[in-house]
Write a protein that holds these residues in place. Structure first.
Motif, PDB file in Angstrom:
ATOM      1  N   VAL A  79      29.718 118.299  10.013  1.00 55.52           N
ATOM      2  CA  VAL A  79      28.370 117.970  10.484  1.00 55.52           C
ATOM      3  C   VAL A  79      27.556 117.361   9.345  1.00 55.52           C
ATOM      4  O   VAL A  79      26.833 116.375   9.544  1.00 55.52           O
ATOM      5  N   GLU A  80      27.678 117.916   8.162  1.00 46.67           N
ATOM      6  CA  GLU A  80      26.957 117.371   7.008  1.00 46.67           C
ATOM      7  C   GLU A  80      27.382 115.931   6.720  1.00 46.67           C
ATOM      8  O   GLU A  80      26.547 115.051   6.504  1.00 46.67           O
ATOM      9  N   ALA A  81      28.669 115.689   6.720  1.00 48.82           N
ATOM     10  CA  ALA A  81      29.180 114.353   6.407  1.00 48.82           C
ATOM     11  C   ALA A  81      28.728 113.331   7.442  1.00 48.82           C
ATOM     12  O   ALA A  81      28.272 112.237   7.077  1.00 48.82           O
ATOM     13  N   VAL A  82      28.850 113.666   8.715  1.00 43.00           N
ATOM     14  CA  VAL A  82      28.471 112.695   9.746  1.00 43.00           C
ATOM     15  C   VAL A  82      26.962 112.483   9.752  1.00 43.00           C
ATOM     16  O   VAL A  82      26.487 111.369   9.988  1.00 43.00           O
ATOM     17  N   ALA A  83      26.186 113.516   9.465  1.00 44.09           N
ATOM     18  CA  ALA A  83      24.733 113.354   9.382  1.00 44.09           C
ATOM     19  C   ALA A  83      24.365 112.419   8.236  1.00 44.09           C
ATOM     20  O   ALA A  83      23.463 111.575   8.386  1.00 44.09           O
ATOM     21  N   ALA A  84      25.048 112.523   7.113  1.00 37.67           N
ATOM     22  CA  ALA A  84      24.779 111.619   5.986  1.00 37.67           C
ATOM     23  C   ALA A  84      25.032 110.170   6.385  1.00 37.67           C
ATOM     24  O   ALA A  84      24.235 109.277   6.057  1.00 37.67           O
ATOM     25  N   VAL A  85      26.118 109.939   7.101  1.00 37.69           N
ATOM     26  CA  VAL A  85      26.430 108.578   7.554  1.00 37.69           C
ATOM     27  C   VAL A  85      25.369 108.090   8.539  1.00 37.69           C
ATOM     28  O   VAL A  85      24.895 106.951   8.445  1.00 37.69           O
ATOM     29  N   GLU A  86      24.980 108.955   9.469  1.00 38.61           N
ATOM     30  CA  GLU A  86      23.958 108.572  10.448  1.00 38.61           C
ATOM     31  C   GLU A  86      22.624 108.259   9.773  1.00 38.61           C
ATOM     32  O   GLU A  86      21.945 107.286  10.137  1.00 38.61           O
ATOM     33  N   ILE A  87      22.227 109.062   8.811  1.00 35.90           N
ATOM     34  CA  ILE A  87      20.982 108.830   8.079  1.00 35.90           C
ATOM     35  C   ILE A  87      21.038 107.503   7.342  1.00 35.90           C
ATOM     36  O   ILE A  87      20.075 106.735   7.338  1.00 35.90           O
ATOM     37  N   CYS A  88      22.179 107.219   6.760  1.00 41.76           N
ATOM     38  CA  CYS A  88      22.336 105.942   6.053  1.00 41.76           C
ATOM     39  C   CYS A  88      22.271 104.759   7.011  1.00 41.76           C
ATOM     40  O   CYS A  88      21.730 103.705   6.666  1.00 41.76           O
ATOM     41  N   ALA A  89      22.785 104.930   8.204  1.00 39.92           N
ATOM     42  CA  ALA A  89      22.685 103.858   9.199  1.00 39.92           C
ATOM     43  C   ALA A  89      21.222 103.622   9.561  1.00 39.92           C
ATOM     44  O   ALA A  89      20.770 102.477   9.655  1.00 39.92           O
ATOM     45  N   LEU A  90      20.478 104.689   9.736  1.00 38.32           N
ATOM     46  CA  LEU A  90      19.054 104.572  10.046  1.00 38.32           C
ATOM     47  C   LEU A  90      18.289 103.888   8.912  1.00 38.32           C
ATOM     48  O   LEU A  90      17.348 103.132   9.150  1.00 38.32           O
ATOM     49  N   ALA A  91      18.710 104.145   7.674  1.00 37.83           N
ATOM     50  CA  ALA A  91      18.043 103.584   6.503  1.00 37.83           C
ATOM     51  C   ALA A  91      18.550 102.189   6.142  1.00 37.83           C
ATOM     52  O   ALA A  91      18.052 101.571   5.204  1.00 37.83           O
ATOM     53  N   GLY A  92      19.552 101.709   6.874  1.00 37.60           N
ATOM     54  CA  GLY A  92      20.096 100.382   6.596  1.00 37.60           C
ATOM     55  C   GLY A  92      21.097 100.352   5.461  1.00 37.60           C
ATOM     56  O   GLY A  92      21.399  99.288   4.916  1.00 37.60           O
ATOM     57  N   ASP A  93      21.633 101.517   5.112  1.00 40.63           N
ATOM     58  CA  ASP A  93      22.592 101.604   4.006  1.00 40.63           C
ATOM     59  C   ASP A  93      24.044 101.613   4.465  1.00 40.63           C
ATOM     60  O   ASP A  93      24.953 101.742   3.642  1.00 40.63           O
ATOM     61  N   VAL A  94      24.260 101.501   5.767  1.00 40.01           N
ATOM     62  CA  VAL A  94      25.607 101.410   6.314  1.00 40.01           C
ATOM     63  C   VAL A  94      25.494 100.670   7.649  1.00 40.01           C
ATOM     64  O   VAL A  94      24.482 100.771   8.340  1.00 40.01           O
ATOM     65  N   GLU A  95      26.522  99.921   7.981  1.00 40.40           N
ATOM     66  CA  GLU A  95      26.530  99.184   9.251  1.00 40.40           C
ATOM     67  C   GLU A  95      26.629 100.167  10.413  1.00 40.40           C
ATOM     68  O   GLU A  95      27.356 101.162  10.330  1.00 40.40           O
ATOM     69  N   GLN A  96      25.937  99.885  11.490  1.00 38.14           N
ATOM     70  CA  GLN A  96      25.909 100.779  12.649  1.00 38.14           C
ATOM     71  C   GLN A  96      27.304 100.974  13.247  1.00 38.14           C
ATOM     72  O   GLN A  96      27.649 102.079  13.661  1.00 38.14           O
ATOM     73  N   ASP A  97      28.118  99.921  13.278  1.00 38.52           N
ATOM     74  CA  ASP A  97      29.481 100.053  13.827  1.00 38.52           C
ATOM     75  C   ASP A  97      30.298 101.075  13.037  1.00 38.52           C
ATOM     76  O   ASP A  97      31.054 101.858  13.626  1.00 38.52           O
ATOM     77  N   ALA A  98      30.152 101.067  11.722  1.00 39.69           N
ATOM     78  CA  ALA A  98      30.879 102.022  10.882  1.00 39.69           C
ATOM     79  C   ALA A  98      30.382 103.438  11.132  1.00 39.69           C
ATOM     80  O   ALA A  98      31.184 104.386  11.207  1.00 39.69           O
ATOM     81  N   ALA A  99      29.076 103.586  11.279  1.00 41.88           N
ATOM     82  CA  ALA A  99      28.513 104.905  11.574  1.00 41.88           C
ATOM     83  C   ALA A  99      28.993 105.391  12.935  1.00 41.88           C
ATOM     84  O   ALA A  99      29.347 106.564  13.092  1.00 41.88           O
ATOM     85  N   ASP A 100      29.023 104.497  13.922  1.00 45.39           N
ATOM     86  CA  ASP A 100      29.485 104.868  15.263  1.00 45.39           C
ATOM     87  C   ASP A 100      30.932 105.347  15.240  1.00 45.39           C
ATOM     88  O   ASP A 100      31.287 106.301  15.932  1.00 45.39           O
TER      89      ASP A 100
END
Length: 118
Positions: A79-100
């Protein structure tokens, strides 16, 4: 099966655990996400690695309570790891497709770990 017939990948308990295999898939997806924020990338990758380690530990434990504890820890780390990825997607630090992709794998992983932690 004799020692001669055993392959290195068949000798250990975590190799046959589906949750461990999905945890490895999740780790690779987190790494592929290529999070641009170094602090969040480190946090997400560390947590994803911890999911793998705790899943393997759970497979190697003997008592039901010990197994459940290790799998519950793995679930929290996922949960921690996926939340970090999701937060980064929201902040524009990771592509949404990768977060998905990470979210899809995490859903399956959480389902497996939840059952194992009970």
């Amino acid at each position: 099966m004799t020692d001669q017939n055993m392959t290195p990948r068949s000798a250990l308990p975590h190799h046959s655990l589906v949750a461990y295999q999905v945890a490895v898939e999740f780790l690779l997806a987190v790494k592929r996400a290529n999070i641009r924020d170094a602090k969040f990338r480190d946090e997400a990758v560390r947590a994803a690695k911890s999911v793998c380690l705790n899943s393997a530990e759970g497979a190697g434990r003997v008592t039901r309570a010990d197994k459940a504890r290790a799998f519950a820890i793995a679930r929290g780390e996922a949960v921690e790891a996926v939340a970090a990825v999701e937060i980064c997607a929201l902040a524009g630090d990771v592509e949404q497709d990768a977060a998905d992709e990470c979210v899809v794998i995490a859903r399956r992983l959480l389902a497996l770990l939840t059952r194992l932690s009970r």
